[in-house]
Each structure stands twice: as C-alpha cells, then as structure tokens.
Write an enzyme that holds these catalytic residues in place. Structure first.
Site, PDB file in Angstrom:
ATOM      1  N   GLU A   5      -8.344  79.081  65.281  1.00  0.00           N
ATOM      2  CA  GLU A   5      -8.340  79.366  66.711  1.00  0.00           C
ATOM      3  C   GLU A   5      -6.978  79.136  67.344  1.00  0.00           C
ATOM      4  O   GLU A   5      -6.271  78.183  67.034  1.00  0.00           O
ATOM      5  CB  GLU A   5      -9.388  78.503  67.419  1.00  0.00           C
ATOM      6  N   ASP A   6      -6.623  80.056  68.213  1.00  0.00           N
ATOM      7  CA  ASP A   6      -5.517  79.881  69.155  1.00  0.00           C
ATOM      8  C   ASP A   6      -4.148  79.686  68.503  1.00  0.00           C
ATOM      9  O   ASP A   6      -3.387  78.813  68.914  1.00  0.00           O
ATOM     10  CB  ASP A   6      -5.785  78.691  70.082  1.00  0.00           C
ATOM     11  N   CYS A  48     -10.424  84.326  73.309  1.00  0.00           N
ATOM     12  CA  CYS A  48     -11.415  84.400  72.230  1.00  0.00           C
ATOM     13  C   CYS A  48     -12.561  85.365  72.473  1.00  0.00           C
ATOM     14  O   CYS A  48     -12.858  86.206  71.617  1.00  0.00           O
ATOM     15  CB  CYS A  48     -11.939  83.013  71.888  1.00  0.00           C
ATOM     16  N   ASP A  94      -7.379  83.867  65.652  1.00  0.00           N
ATOM     17  CA  ASP A  94      -8.281  84.704  66.454  1.00  0.00           C
ATOM     18  C   ASP A  94      -7.589  85.301  67.674  1.00  0.00           C
ATOM     19  O   ASP A  94      -8.157  86.154  68.352  1.00  0.00           O
ATOM     20  CB  ASP A  94      -9.554  83.937  66.838  1.00  0.00           C
ATOM     21  N   HIS A  95      -6.391  84.868  67.969  1.00  0.00           N
ATOM     22  CA  HIS A  95      -5.476  85.442  68.971  1.00  0.00           C
ATOM     23  C   HIS A  95      -4.309  84.480  69.044  1.00  0.00           C
ATOM     24  O   HIS A  95      -4.223  83.542  68.260  1.00  0.00           O
ATOM     25  CB  HIS A  95      -6.132  85.626  70.347  1.00  0.00           C
TER      26      HIS A  95
END
Length: 615
Positions: free
Chosen positions: A36-37, A76, A244-245
């Site tokens: 994540e992130d 997200c 995820d980004h």
C-alpha cells in the site's frame, strides 16, 4: 438398450470431467502481492535514491521489471475499483474516494476474479477490497484475513491476492514521542528530499521512517515467496508485486504527479509458462502499463477471453504487441476534499489538466494532515519561509501543465507556456480530450447530481448524456483560450437554461481571474438568484477569488438551505478554499442551522470538524 446408452453417457461424462480437470491443471497459478501507498521512488530497483529490496529484486531475476507501470488513480478505492473491473473509473462512476454511494458494475460485466472462478480457479483475497462497486458475490471463494490458496482442491489452479499494509500512509501518522524513541540515526539514510519539499529535519525523518517501512514490506514479500517455494509452486505460478498507487510523502498520494501514480511492478515468470510471455525473463520492460490493463492480463494468462466492456488490454502475450507509450490518470474527490484533475503521460512528457485551477493542491484534507510533515509544510508557508517551488503547493495552479519527467522527475518546471513545446502541448491536450469525450467522463457533472440521477446505471447515463458531457468539456476548455476570444461565449453561457453549462461557465470565469472581472454584474445576479445552490456558491466563489465582495453570506445561506449532504459537501469545499486561500475570509458557521441530513454525512463531519476548530 437403455442400460447400454447409460454406460455410454457415463463414459462420456467421465472423459469430459477428466479432460476439464487436466485442462484446469494445465493453467498457471497467479499471485498478486500488493503493497500500500508506495510509488517506485523508494526502491533502488527503480530509483537510485531508493532503498534495496532484496526479495522484490529476487523476483526480478526470474521475471520482468516494468519501468513504466502506473496506477490510474492516486488513492486506494479508485485504484482498486479500476483493478477489479478493468475499466476507467470516470466512465463507470467509481472515481470518488470515499464512496458516498456504491454503483453497480456495467451491464454484463463482473469483477474479473468471477471469470476465473467460472473457469475452475480457486480465488482468494487476503484481505483488502475497498471497491466503489456494489460487490458481486461470485468474485471470491474467500475474501478475509484468513484467505489462502492452500484451501483449494488438489490440483486446482488458483488466483490469490495478498495485501501488505505496512507501508500505508497511516504509518507516518506519528507524534514527537516516536522520534524520541526511534531517532533518525537508527533509521535508513533518508537520501535526497524532493526539491518541492521543505528541506527540514522533520521531512528527512519522515522519509527515513518510510524507507524503514519499505524494508519491512520487502521482508513480508520474502515470506510469501518462501511459502510458495516451500509448497513447490514457484515453477507454475506468476507472481505480480506492485504498489497499489503512489505515496506517501506529502503531495504524492491523492495527486496526479509521478509520485502519486508511478508504481513499482515486478512479475515473476515461471519457466513452465515462459512461452505465454513475449518478453525474455530477467529483462526490463519499457512499455507503458496501467491498472486498467491488469484484469485483462490475468485473464489472458489463464486462457480466458476478456469481456469487451473492459477498457484495458493484456500486456503479457505470447507474441509481441505494438509498443504502448501512454497512460491516463484521474483525481476527483479524496474523502472530503474535491478537485477535478486529469493527466496523460506520453513517453517522457506528462500533461496535467487542472479543471478548477484555483483549488490549490494543499487544500485541507483531514486525514492527510495527520502527518506532521504536512502540518510543518503548511506552517512554513503561512510563515513565509518557503521558496517559490516549495510554496507552489499552496497556490493556485495553471489550468494545464506540461513536464519533461526525465529531466524534471518531480514536475517543478511547467513547460506549458514555452513556445518550443507548443506542438507537444497541443498533441497531448488533444489526446486527453479525445479520451475524456469518448468514455465519456462523468465527472463533468457534480457528484451529488450523479448520485441522484446517474448512479443506478452510470454507464448508460453516460451514453445517453454523451453530447451534454462533450459540451461541458468544450466549455471547460475555454479557459485554455485567450480571454478576448471566448468572453462572449462565456457571457452567453452564463445565461444558459442548462444549469451545468452555467456551472462550467462560472468555473471558467474564475479560472481567468481578474481578466473576467467585467462579468461581475452578471455573476452577482447568479449568486443571488440561480435556482441551483451550487451555482450560487460558484458565483460567490468568483466574487471571493477576485476580492470583489465577501462570499461568506451567500455560501453559508446555500449551506443552510441544503438538505442533501452530498451537495453540502461540495459547498463546504468552496468554503474551505475561501477561508484558507488568499482571501482569508471568515465563516461563522451556526451548526444549528445545518439540516440534520447534512450533518449525518460522514465527509461533511470531517469538513465541519476542521472549520469549527478554526473558529
């Protein structure tokens, strides 16, 4: 005779089942490991200023390293909605984070793991979903923190998603006690800070702490790989590792800059299935890929035809395909903060279209500002202690921006007004406009209107209103022309019978700023009399931005008159802009006058919490 035929039918069934089982077992397993992130900027595999990630690098030895992989959205729920559908979010109505209302999938389309299940795959997700769609129950055999490919039937192929939350931005919501307990000296070397960031000890500490989280995340990746190897599955399993980004330093997650979109992507290619992929194992891929392409790619590897309603195309194929050099991005609402930005990366150039350029990047977003570095950045700006590049985060933006990201990786030198780049600018402007109009892009209606009028079937709404959306885009793009050339058109459109033509004409007038001051009499009339509350607010916003008059009375009256929490949320965005922007207008909000239905909206609560704390 009947007995004979029964035996024949039984034999046919046995053969058919055996064939299907053998066919199913011949298909590869597919694993997604998602962190994540984090953008690519924190991993030395992609950026010399990053940190070593030996386990991810291990995947690259037997796989592919993608130098140009992108999330289509920098947050997200929107990114994951794109992943699970293979569709551009603004076309299907899932472009807003957090969802105020979930939407159905387009007619005839399912979340892509459903197609895998129907073909005999065991599908598991551990554990984050965060989709803006109404969930279809056929996607997962198990979606929970206990979901595992190990629960499949013997020999059954599987698709497994493992989500790693270690690097989520919440890991940087620390206080001074953490700095005392874990000093900078105990963390990885922070490396170079971005030129648009304050060059402070707190920013150094924040980046160093995040790099330590990248290391922890990589260890978790190693655990997953080791488990697959222990189970004897590496030889027949594709493993995708990706962020995820982007994120998570200030100005990345939630923004269409490279730090918000450009993700790390490494794919392990099992030797047994190397013939399914045209790229040699161990190579670096320079073609552009984005999240909209991931679902079609997985289906292709599994031997399943992608539905026509998907927007993406497979990027792993047995034969080489034409080189791709473009990717699109979108940013709308993030929690309680609204914006409307679109981007196109084409080769080394990045084009960003700010449809409401007066909305400065650093506009308050409660969750973002739990990070101390964000707070410090704002405080330094208010204290006049930033240079021009660092201060730009809190100032209005140009309507369009163009960057050479190879020479200017943190997008600080806007080339849009440079005559030498005029041809490139016009080409990318054209390509972005074609993409928006062809979808069409639903965001040219306000979100609250879409919720009330479109979200039962967003795609069909878009199809039936395609001409109107194209007209709104045309009006919005008047802000890219010379004012004298379009002022008559703006003036005429301010009197349109279509409320959303008036809406966009007001936004364009505000984008021109002082050049459009001559329209103040007409716009004052709209501020007092327009049937749409949001248009009265947009008109007051124009008057406030140009410092013609205090916008507070009109905006507050619109807020008090609204019984729609989603409409009120957009009104509150303008109120925060007027309070925190250059006008510094005061808003004395009486919450007793706000409709109960409005106050029950979770995102409205965030805005009111901030506004009441400031007064």
């Amino acid at each position: 005779m009947n007995s004979f035929f029964r035996r024949i039918v039984l034999i046919i069934l046995i053969v058919t089942v055996s064939f299907l089982k053998a066919h199913s077992q011949s298909r590869p397993n597919i694993v997604w490991i998602t962190s994540e992130d984090n953008s690519k900027h924190y991993l030395s595999l992609f950026d010399s200023n990053g940190i070593s990630t030996p386990n991810i690098e291990r995947l690259a030895v037997t796989g592919l390293t993608f130098d140009h992989a992108f999330s289509n959205a920098p947050v997200c729920s929107v990114a994951r909605s794109t992943l699970i559908s293979g569709c551009y979010a603004p076309r299907v109505g899932v472009q807003f984070h957090r969802k105020l209302q979930k939407v159905p999938l387009p007619n005839g389309l399912k979340m892509f793991p459903t197609y895998l299940r129907e073909a005999g795959y065991y599908t598991t997700n551990n554990a984050k979903e965060d989709y803006n769609f109404i969930k279809n129950d056929g996607a997962w055999d198990d979606s929970s923190n206990k979901a595992s490919y190990k629960n499949r039937k013997e020999g059954q192929p599987f698709f497994h998603v493992f989500n790693i939350a270690i690097t989520h931005e919440g890991s940087l919501h620390f206080d001074e006690n953490v700095i005392d307990k874990i000093p900078l000296e105990e963390l990885p070397e922070p490396g170079r800070l971005q030129p648009n960031h304050p060059q402070t000890e707190l920013f150094k500490y924040t980046r160093a702490r995040y790099l330590s989280k990248i290391q922890d995340m990589d260890k978790k990746v190693g655990e997953i790989i080791n488990e697959l190897e222990k189970d004897g599955l590496l030889e027949n399993t594709f493993i995708f590792y990706f962020g995820d980004h982007g994120g998570v330093m200030p100005g990345s997650k939630g923004y269409l800059y490279e730090t918000g979109l450009h993700i790390p992507l490494v794919i392990h290619i099992p030797e047994k299935y190397a013939d399914l992929v045209s790229y040699p194992q161990g190579s670096r891929v320079t073609d552009f890929v984005s999240f909209v392409d991931f679902a079609p790619t997985v289906l292709k590897l599994a031997g399943i035809q992608s539905p026509e309603r998907m927007d993406g195309k497979s990027f792993l194929n047995p034969k080489s395909t034409p080189t791709r050099q473009q990717t699109f991005g979108y940013a709308d609402r993030f929690d309680e903060k609204y914006d409307l930005v679109r981007s196109l990366r084409s080769g080394k150039y990045k084009y960003i279209r700010n449809y409401q350029p007066f909305n400065f990047d650093g506009l308050m977003n409660n969750y973002r500002y739990q990070q101390k570095a964000y707070e410090e950045w704002w405080d330094l700006y208010c204290g006049g202690k930033l240079d021009k590049t660092q201060a730009s985060f809190f100032k209005s933006r140009p309507a369009e921006m163009l960057f050479d990201v190879e020479q200017d990786p943190f997008e600080t030198n806007n080339l849009a007004q440079d005559p030498a780049y005029r041809k490139i600018l016009l080409s990318l402007r054209h390509d972005l406009r074609e993409w928006e109009t062809s979808m069409p892009d639903l965001s040219f209606y306000p979100e609250f209107y879409l919720i009330n009028s479109a979200f039962n079937n967003p795609v069909e709404f878009g199809k039936s209103h395609k001409k109107e959306i194209q007209q709104y885009i045309k009006i919005a793009d008047w802000s890219l022309e010379d004012y004298d050339k379009v002022k008559k058109s703006i003036s005429k459109t301010l009197d349109s019978s279509d409320p959303w033509e008036r809406y966009w004409a007001l936004i364009v007038a505000s984008s021109f700023g002082q050049e459009a001051k001559e329209m103040q009499v007409t716009i004052k009339s709209i501020a007092l009399n327009d049937p749409e509350k949001i248009n009265r607010v947009r008109a007051a916003e124009f008057l406030g931005l140009l410092k013609i008059e205090n916008p507070a009375p009109i905006m507050l009256q619109a807020l008090y008159n609204s019984s729609d929490g989603n409409e009120a949320l957009l009104i509150l965005n303008s109120i925060v802009l007027m309070q925190d922007g250059s006008g510094k207008y005061a808003f004395d909000i009486d919450t007793n006058k706000i409709h109960d239905e409005v106050k029950s909206n979770e995102e409205v609560k965030r805005r009111l919490l901030y506004l009441m704390d400031q007064n």
